[in-house]
Design a protein around this motif. Structure first.
Motif, PDB file in Angstrom:
ATOM      1  N   LYS A  19       1.096  -0.976   0.454  1.00 14.32           N
ATOM      2  CA  LYS A  19       0.121   0.053  -0.165  1.00 14.32           C
ATOM      3  C   LYS A  19       0.767   1.149  -0.259  1.00 14.32           C
ATOM      4  O   LYS A  19       0.675   1.831  -1.019  1.00 14.32           O
ATOM      5  N   ASP A  20       1.823   1.304   0.736  1.00 13.28           N
ATOM      6  CA  ASP A  20       3.249   2.629   1.223  1.00 13.28           C
ATOM      7  C   ASP A  20       3.666   2.470  -0.507  1.00 13.28           C
ATOM      8  O   ASP A  20       3.973   3.597  -1.048  1.00 13.28           O
ATOM      9  N   TYR A  21       3.902   1.471  -0.789  1.00 15.64           N
ATOM     10  CA  TYR A  21       4.693   1.362  -1.714  1.00 15.64           C
ATOM     11  C   TYR A  21       3.825   2.389  -3.378  1.00 15.64           C
ATOM     12  O   TYR A  21       4.698   3.141  -3.713  1.00 15.64           O
ATOM     13  N   GLU A  22       3.082   1.680  -3.197  1.00 15.17           N
ATOM     14  CA  GLU A  22       2.053   2.843  -3.970  1.00 15.17           C
ATOM     15  C   GLU A  22       1.240   3.792  -4.132  1.00 15.17           C
ATOM     16  O   GLU A  22       1.956   4.505  -4.677  1.00 15.17           O
ATOM     17  N   MET A  23       1.276   3.831  -2.470  1.00 14.13           N
ATOM     18  CA  MET A  23       1.276   5.859  -2.135  1.00 14.13           C
ATOM     19  C   MET A  23       1.896   6.425  -2.889  1.00 14.13           C
ATOM     20  O   MET A  23       1.812   7.118  -3.609  1.00 14.13           O
ATOM     21  N   ALA A  24       3.500   5.753  -2.188  1.00 12.48           N
ATOM     22  CA  ALA A  24       4.562   6.852  -2.988  1.00 12.48           C
ATOM     23  C   ALA A  24       5.053   6.685  -4.039  1.00 12.48           C
ATOM     24  O   ALA A  24       5.443   8.211  -4.442  1.00 12.48           O
ATOM     25  N   ARG A  25       4.108   5.592  -4.657  1.00  9.51           N
ATOM     26  CA  ARG A  25       4.208   6.069  -6.319  1.00  9.51           C
ATOM     27  C   ARG A  25       3.758   6.796  -6.962  1.00  9.51           C
ATOM     28  O   ARG A  25       4.094   8.437  -7.400  1.00  9.51           O
ATOM     29  N   PHE A  26       2.045   7.170  -5.975  1.00  9.30           N
ATOM     30  CA  PHE A  26       1.330   8.529  -6.396  1.00  9.30           C
ATOM     31  C   PHE A  26       1.872  10.032  -6.201  1.00  9.30           C
ATOM     32  O   PHE A  26       2.216  10.965  -6.679  1.00  9.30           O
ATOM     33  N   ILE A  27       2.690   9.995  -4.863  1.00  6.67           N
ATOM     34  CA  ILE A  27       3.101  10.836  -4.517  1.00  6.67           C
ATOM     35  C   ILE A  27       3.857  11.675  -4.799  1.00  6.67           C
ATOM     36  O   ILE A  27       3.894  13.094  -5.294  1.00  6.67           O
ATOM     37  N   LYS A  28       4.908  11.083  -5.588  1.00  2.00           N
ATOM     38  CA  LYS A  28       6.147  11.077  -6.072  1.00  2.00           C
ATOM     39  C   LYS A  28       5.556  12.061  -7.952  1.00  2.00           C
ATOM     40  O   LYS A  28       6.624  12.591  -8.441  1.00  2.00           O
ATOM     41  N   GLY A  29       4.775  11.394  -8.152  1.00  2.00           N
ATOM     42  CA  GLY A  29       4.055  10.695  -9.874  1.00  2.00           C
ATOM     43  C   GLY A  29       4.129  10.231 -10.557  1.00  2.00           C
ATOM     44  O   GLY A  29       4.421  10.536 -12.146  1.00  2.00           O
ATOM     45  N   GLU A  30       5.082   9.199 -10.466  1.00  2.00           N
ATOM     46  CA  GLU A  30       5.165   8.344 -11.099  1.00  2.00           C
ATOM     47  C   GLU A  30       3.826   7.582 -11.649  1.00  2.00           C
ATOM     48  O   GLU A  30       4.448   7.356 -12.562  1.00  2.00           O
ATOM     49  N   THR A  31       2.902   7.288 -11.153  1.00  2.00           N
ATOM     50  CA  THR A  31       1.618   7.232 -11.519  1.00  2.00           C
ATOM     51  C   THR A  31       0.773   7.974 -11.550  1.00  2.00           C
ATOM     52  O   THR A  31       0.528   9.292 -11.142  1.00  2.00           O
ATOM     53  N   LYS A  32       0.299   7.984 -12.587  1.00  5.98           N
ATOM     54  CA  LYS A  32      -1.036   9.569 -12.882  1.00  5.98           C
ATOM     55  C   LYS A  32      -1.974   9.229 -12.222  1.00  5.98           C
ATOM     56  O   LYS A  32      -2.599  10.025 -11.971  1.00  5.98           O
ATOM     57  N   ILE A  33      -2.982   8.253 -12.272  1.00  4.12           N
ATOM     58  CA  ILE A  33      -4.633   7.813 -11.539  1.00  4.12           C
ATOM     59  C   ILE A  33      -4.299   6.734 -10.739  1.00  4.12           C
ATOM     60  O   ILE A  33      -3.486   5.616 -10.427  1.00  4.12           O
ATOM     61  N   MET A  34      -5.297   6.961  -9.170  1.00  6.34           N
ATOM     62  CA  MET A  34      -5.289   6.231  -8.374  1.00  6.34           C
ATOM     63  C   MET A  34      -5.966   5.139  -8.316  1.00  6.34           C
ATOM     64  O   MET A  34      -7.304   6.210  -8.140  1.00  6.34           O
TER      65      MET A  34
END
Length: 697
Positions: free
Chosen positions: A528-543
């Motif tokens: 969960k934290d890994y996916e959250m971190a990716r979104f916070i860094k802008g690596e993923t665009k849709i959550m």
């Protein structure tokens, strides 16, 4: 004799030990006092008789007179039902019983006139009354009663022949024998000033009103009394705390002024300045501060908390901030560290996932006083977390912590308790705040920072999915990020997870070139934290997520919140989710997706969301729709088991009750005056059974 109203209900004529046990189990009624305070939830007009030919299934209930012409038993075993044909000479209706069939057959005799009362329903082409109340025609039953009380009953009580009518008979008997023991519980001048009924008349007219006017007068009197004693207790607690708990004095503003002039990167709103002034007055008063700070999502509560910490650090003490989740604690730490570093103030983070080797230096610096600000989760409550001098404890989203947990934090200081600031982004309606937190001072930040654009909210139907996807594409092309949130409810968890996974798949099909994150409660914390971190860094665009993102995630670049099956969320939850966007300078949007099939309450929730961004307006509407118990969740709802008052409707009465309690306690804090003797007596007897309404500790 001992208090008459403490007498066990089994000694009331018509009850006995077995029924008493049933009353205790089913309605939590053990004594005469409990029963007399079991108030009717509505009243039925028993003066009107309807011709059977005029009865239709949309009527709430009807009273008819006639005779049974025959009975028929249909079905076998547990599907057996008794049907009686009932006629008034001009029309016929069926009476149906699924239980107590033998008892009904014994009780009802052919050739006798009966009065029947019940709710008409349609079965095929016929209208029937299921399990009606039946009694032989007498002079009394023909006169009827325009205010027949209706009491709450359960299936188990009905199975033992205890219905609303039986309870009414018990109330008649109880009021008869109780008359000499009913004492007045409000002072004479209050009764006169408010033009209230006396206690005896109020109890008689709440159960058996002699007119509409007397019923309303009884309701007003009893509601006022209930709210008055709650407020009296809360205000008394506040006075005791102010007198008993000394506070550390912090009035050195040098560090605070330096931050204000040299490092604060934006102008504070007028609301933030007002709240800081209120807190400053508390902190230099020499009394312990206990203040609730309410502010909508994004209103700038954290910076207010930091400025208050500077006041404490200026007085050579330490500050702690406790948040309910690691993500939220981490976020507070990151946000406050940049200011603390500028000022050369030491700050650390302590959560459950921080390794033992890293904890030791934190503990040491805390005890020596070198560490000035500690941010963390429940980890702050551990035995080995010891402060040299804790001056301020800030508790974020306090309804997420248990009472015992919170008290541990402010017992960390030896000698003098720290000042306590409780923060919440869940706007609490005024009446609820006065009842749950009536012993706290309350501050409100009711404006958003300058330059913050209001979020545009729209309601779209599932059939408009392509249009919504086009909008998402446009926003992603602008460089923005998007949340897509699905409901996840325990009762339908498997199905909800399937909808979430289906939604994720349809997103990946619609946006094959866009990196997408997925987060839900079934995932391991690390994933969960890994996916959250990716979104916070802008690596993923849709959550794509369930409501795990409701509290605390701060991604300024996320400007679109799509809420799927929005009709399944409560109003405050919708508002909290919407607050995840609108944190940057760009225009943000919230899209509520639903099917066409919507109930009246769902429509009201969605209309409110589209109409306003004001959390307090939303909270007031939510209170009207859901009631106070639901609103505060299970932890607080027990504190709101009111017998007769209703916080969503009785706001004015609550204010009157609080004013009256304030007036009495201001002139007589210990309730020693002769004219307040009955108030003291009632307050003391109420305290034995009282819920502890609002301790923040």
């Amino acid at each position: 004799m001992a208090n008459f109203f403490d007498t066990s209900i089994e000694f009331l004529k018509g009850v006995g030990p077995q029924r008493a046990e049933l009353f205790q189990k089913e309605l939590n009624i053990a004594s005469f006092g409990d029963l007399v305070q079991l108030y009717p939830f509505r009243y039925e007009d028993r003066t009107k008789f309807y011709p059977i030919s005029e009865v239709i299934d949309s009527m709430p209930y009807v009273q008819i007179k006639g005779r049974f012409s025959g009975f028929e038993i249909l079905g076998m075993r547990n599907k057996k039902r008794l049907i009686g044909t009932f006629s008034d000479g001009k029309g016929e209706i069926e009476m149906v019983w699924f239980q107590r069939i033998d008892w009904v057959m014994n009780k009802i005799k052919p050739g006798i006139d009966y009065v029947a009362f019940g709710k008409p329903t349609r079965f095929g082409k016929k209208i029937n009354l299921a399990h009606p109340e039946i009694e032989p025609v007498t002079e009394n039953s023909l006169k009827g009663n325009s205010f027949q009380p209706v009491y709450p009953v359960t299936e188990k009580l009905r199975a033992r022949y205890i219905d609303s009518k039986q309870i009414a008979k018990l109330q008649v008997e109880l009021l008869r024998i109780a008359e000499p023991y009913i004492r007045e519980t409000l002072p004479d001048d209050l009764l006169t000033h408010q033009n209230f009924l006396n206690k005896k008349d109020a109890l008689k007219n709440i159960h058996f009103p002699i007119s509409q006017e007397f019923l309303q007068a009884a309701q007003q009197r009893l509601k006022f009394e209930e709210l008055f004693y709650i407020q009296l207790r809360l205000i008394k607690m506040k006075l005791v705390r102010q007198g008993k708990f000394k506070g550390q004095v912090f009035n050195d503003t040098i560090i605070l002024t330096k931050f204000y002039k040299e490092y604060l990167p934006f102008e504070l709103t007028e609301a933030q300045k007002r709240v800081i002034r209120e807190i400053y007055v508390d902190m230099k008063s020499g009394k312990q501060m206990s203040r609730l700070l309410q502010g909508d999502v994004g209103s700038g509560k954290t910076i207010v908390a930091f400025i208050c910490m500077l006041l404490v650090i200026g007085g050579d003490a330490q500050a702690a901030l406790m948040a309910p989740t690691e993500i939220l604690a981490q976020q507070h730490y990151v946000n406050l560290k940049k200011y603390a570093d500028l000022m050369g103030i030491t700050i650390s983070l302590l959560t459950g996932s921080i390794k033992k080797s890293k904890r030791k230096p934190i503990h040491e610096q805390l005890q020596s006083g070198e560490l000035k600000i500690l941010i963390g989760t429940h980890a702050l409550l551990e035995e080995d977390v010891k402060f040299k001098k804790l001056g301020l404890a800030v508790i974020d989203e306090q309804h997420r912590f248990g009472v015992a947990q919170r008290s541990k934090l402010w017992q960390k200081n030896v000698g003098v308790y720290p000042h306590v600031l409780v923060m919440t982004a869940t706007p609490i309606p005024r009446t609820l705040a006065m009842t749950l937190y009536g012993d706290l001072e309350i501050s409100v930040i009711n404006e958003l920072p300058k330059g913050r654009k209001p979020i545009i909210t729209t309601h779209q139907f599932d059939s408009q999915r392509l249009k919504v996807n086009g909008f998402i594409r446009k926003q992603v092309n602008f460089g923005r990020q998007v949340y897509v949130v699905y409901p996840l409810i325990e009762e339908s968890e498997k199905l909800d997870l399937k909808h979430l996974m289906d939604g994720y798949e349809s997103m990946t099909r619609a946006f094959p070139d866009v990196p997408i994150s997925i987060v839900h409660g079934q995932m391991k914390s690390a994933a969960k934290d890994y996916e959250m971190a990716r979104f916070i860094k802008g690596e993923t665009k849709i959550m794509v997520a369930t409501t795990v993102i409701e509290v605390g995630v701060d991604v300024p670049n996320a400007s679109v919140m799509i809420i799927e099956s929005a009709e399944r969320f409560g109003l405050s939850q919708l508002h909290q989710l919407r607050g995840r966007v609108g944190r940057g300078a760009e225009q943000s949007y919230c899209v509520l997706m639903t099917s066409y099939k919507l109930g009246a309450d769902s429509k009201m929730r969605l209309e409110t969301m589209v109409k306003t961004n004001d959390g307090f307006e939303i909270a007031e509407t939510d209170l009207k729709l859901r009631g106070p118990g639901d609103l505060m969740g299970t932890q607080q709802s027990g504190a709101l088991d009111l017998l007769i008052a209703d916080l969503s409707k009785d706001g004015r009465l609550l204010q009157q009750a609080r004013d009256a309690a304030n007036e009495i306690l201001n002139s007589d804090p210990e309730l020693q005056k002769k004219e307040n003797a009955m108030v003291r007596l009632q307050a003391e007897s109420a305290r034995k059974t009282a819920v502890n309404w609002s301790r923040i500790s």
